[in-house]
Design a protein around this motif. Sequence first.
Motif, PDB file in Angstrom:
ATOM      1  N   UNK A 148       0.858  -1.278  -0.139  1.00 48.49           N
ATOM      2  CA  UNK A 148       0.075  -0.155   0.061  1.00 48.49           C
ATOM      3  C   UNK A 148       1.005   1.197  -0.050  1.00 48.49           C
ATOM      4  N   UNK A 149       2.089   1.110  -0.106  1.00 45.79           N
ATOM      5  CA  UNK A 149       2.996   2.332  -0.148  1.00 45.79           C
ATOM      6  C   UNK A 149       3.179   2.954   0.963  1.00 45.79           C
ATOM      7  N   UNK A 150       3.280   2.327   2.303  1.00 48.17           N
ATOM      8  CA  UNK A 150       3.180   2.895   3.351  1.00 48.17           C
ATOM      9  C   UNK A 150       4.658   3.586   3.734  1.00 48.17           C
ATOM     10  N   UNK A 151       5.602   2.916   3.325  1.00 52.08           N
ATOM     11  CA  UNK A 151       6.665   3.614   3.505  1.00 52.08           C
ATOM     12  C   UNK A 151       7.668   3.002   4.923  1.00 52.08           C
ATOM     13  N   UNK A 152       7.021   2.013   5.634  1.00 49.79           N
ATOM     14  CA  UNK A 152       7.381   1.302   6.706  1.00 49.79           C
ATOM     15  C   UNK A 152       8.833   0.684   6.458  1.00 49.79           C
ATOM     16  N   UNK A 153       8.927  -0.080   5.248  1.00 49.50           N
ATOM     17  CA  UNK A 153      10.223  -0.597   4.862  1.00 49.50           C
ATOM     18  C   UNK A 153      11.237   0.385   4.328  1.00 49.50           C
ATOM     19  N   UNK A 154      11.065   1.367   3.849  1.00 46.19           N
ATOM     20  CA  UNK A 154      11.798   2.376   3.384  1.00 46.19           C
ATOM     21  C   UNK A 154      12.576   2.875   4.677  1.00 46.19           C
ATOM     22  N   UNK A 180      19.916  -8.863   3.316  1.00 47.36           N
ATOM     23  CA  UNK A 180      19.347 -10.145   3.752  1.00 47.36           C
ATOM     24  C   UNK A 180      19.105 -10.016   5.358  1.00 47.36           C
ATOM     25  N   UNK A 181      18.912  -8.838   5.837  1.00 48.54           N
ATOM     26  CA  UNK A 181      18.642  -8.681   7.138  1.00 48.54           C
ATOM     27  C   UNK A 181      17.273  -9.068   7.721  1.00 48.54           C
ATOM     28  N   UNK A 182      16.370  -9.256   6.921  1.00 50.39           N
ATOM     29  CA  UNK A 182      15.127  -9.286   6.949  1.00 50.39           C
ATOM     30  C   UNK A 182      14.110  -8.331   7.832  1.00 50.39           C
ATOM     31  N   UNK A 183      14.820  -7.389   8.070  1.00 56.92           N
ATOM     32  CA  UNK A 183      14.087  -6.351   8.927  1.00 56.92           C
ATOM     33  C   UNK A 183      12.617  -5.799   8.125  1.00 56.92           C
ATOM     34  N   UNK A 184      12.656  -5.550   7.187  1.00 59.75           N
ATOM     35  CA  UNK A 184      11.483  -5.123   6.437  1.00 59.75           C
ATOM     36  C   UNK A 184      10.452  -6.176   6.156  1.00 59.75           C
ATOM     37  N   UNK A 185      10.887  -7.451   5.888  1.00 57.41           N
ATOM     38  CA  UNK A 185       9.973  -8.612   5.762  1.00 57.41           C
ATOM     39  C   UNK A 185       9.218  -8.770   7.075  1.00 57.41           C
ATOM     40  N   UNK A 186      10.050  -8.712   8.162  1.00 55.08           N
ATOM     41  CA  UNK A 186       9.260  -9.229   9.421  1.00 55.08           C
ATOM     42  C   UNK A 186       8.400  -7.851  10.129  1.00 55.08           C
ATOM     43  N   UNK A 187       8.653  -6.692   9.510  1.00 53.44           N
ATOM     44  CA  UNK A 187       7.924  -5.492   9.845  1.00 53.44           C
ATOM     45  C   UNK A 187       6.896  -4.916   9.073  1.00 53.44           C
ATOM     46  N   UNK A 188       6.734  -5.408   7.846  1.00 58.55           N
ATOM     47  CA  UNK A 188       5.900  -4.962   6.677  1.00 58.55           C
ATOM     48  C   UNK A 188       4.467  -5.209   7.361  1.00 58.55           C
TER      49      UNK A 188
END
Length: 253
Positions: A194-200, A223-231
Amino acid sequence: MIGIYFSGTGNSRYALELFLKEYDKSTKSFSIEDESVFNQIKSNDAIVISYPVQYSNIPKILKDFIEQYKDLWKGKKVFVIATMGLFSGDGAGIMARLLHKYGAESIGGLHLKMPDSIADEKALKRSLEKNRELVKQAQKKIVSAVYSMKSNNPPQEGIGLLYRMAGLFGQRLYFSSKTRKYTNKLKIDKAKCVGCGVCVKLCPMKNLSVSNDIAKAKEDCTMCYRCINKCPQQAITLLGKTVIEQGTIEKYL
């Protein structure tokens, strides 16, 4: 003494902070992403470094950090904490050898099995109870390691030839290409994003951006998986095709 760390979902940060609290409550820790970390390393001779092992190797972002500031390490005494989901062999040893190359002295290493951060691989998932038990076991091991260090007998996990052989033949020989370069394999499901920008905001590599309300990834994922775990939409994957379970260290405390 100071602590420095790189952490994706918080395991390595948590392990370091607990270690330092047990050793000396006044000791501070700094992420390699912290703007002040250069001066902190420069000003301290004793350093505890904590990081998550990837395929029995050092995350690319951390290896680059060590090499970028190679002149900082001469004469430093370093204790290495390596966290892992399954196996590392010489997780602490490979960092110790890299730092030794730049003049540091390794005083020991500690291996800690922690909840796996790879959110998109079902085979790696454990129950909530099992992950919480892993954290409790790691806590006990950290306390014991600090006691040994204060007794001038720091643990030597990951240090030495046998550990090195285990790391090499257990994973690194076959998967060294996985950590040699940054990866371009990060995938974003346009139907979910949804383009929320959390991953950015989370990405330590500035590898993500939002355009036309959709997140986009470049080719520099560590490959830290930070964005994947918090999207919030579970729209990002890397090794697998679907997010099975998201988790950060806070979930298991």
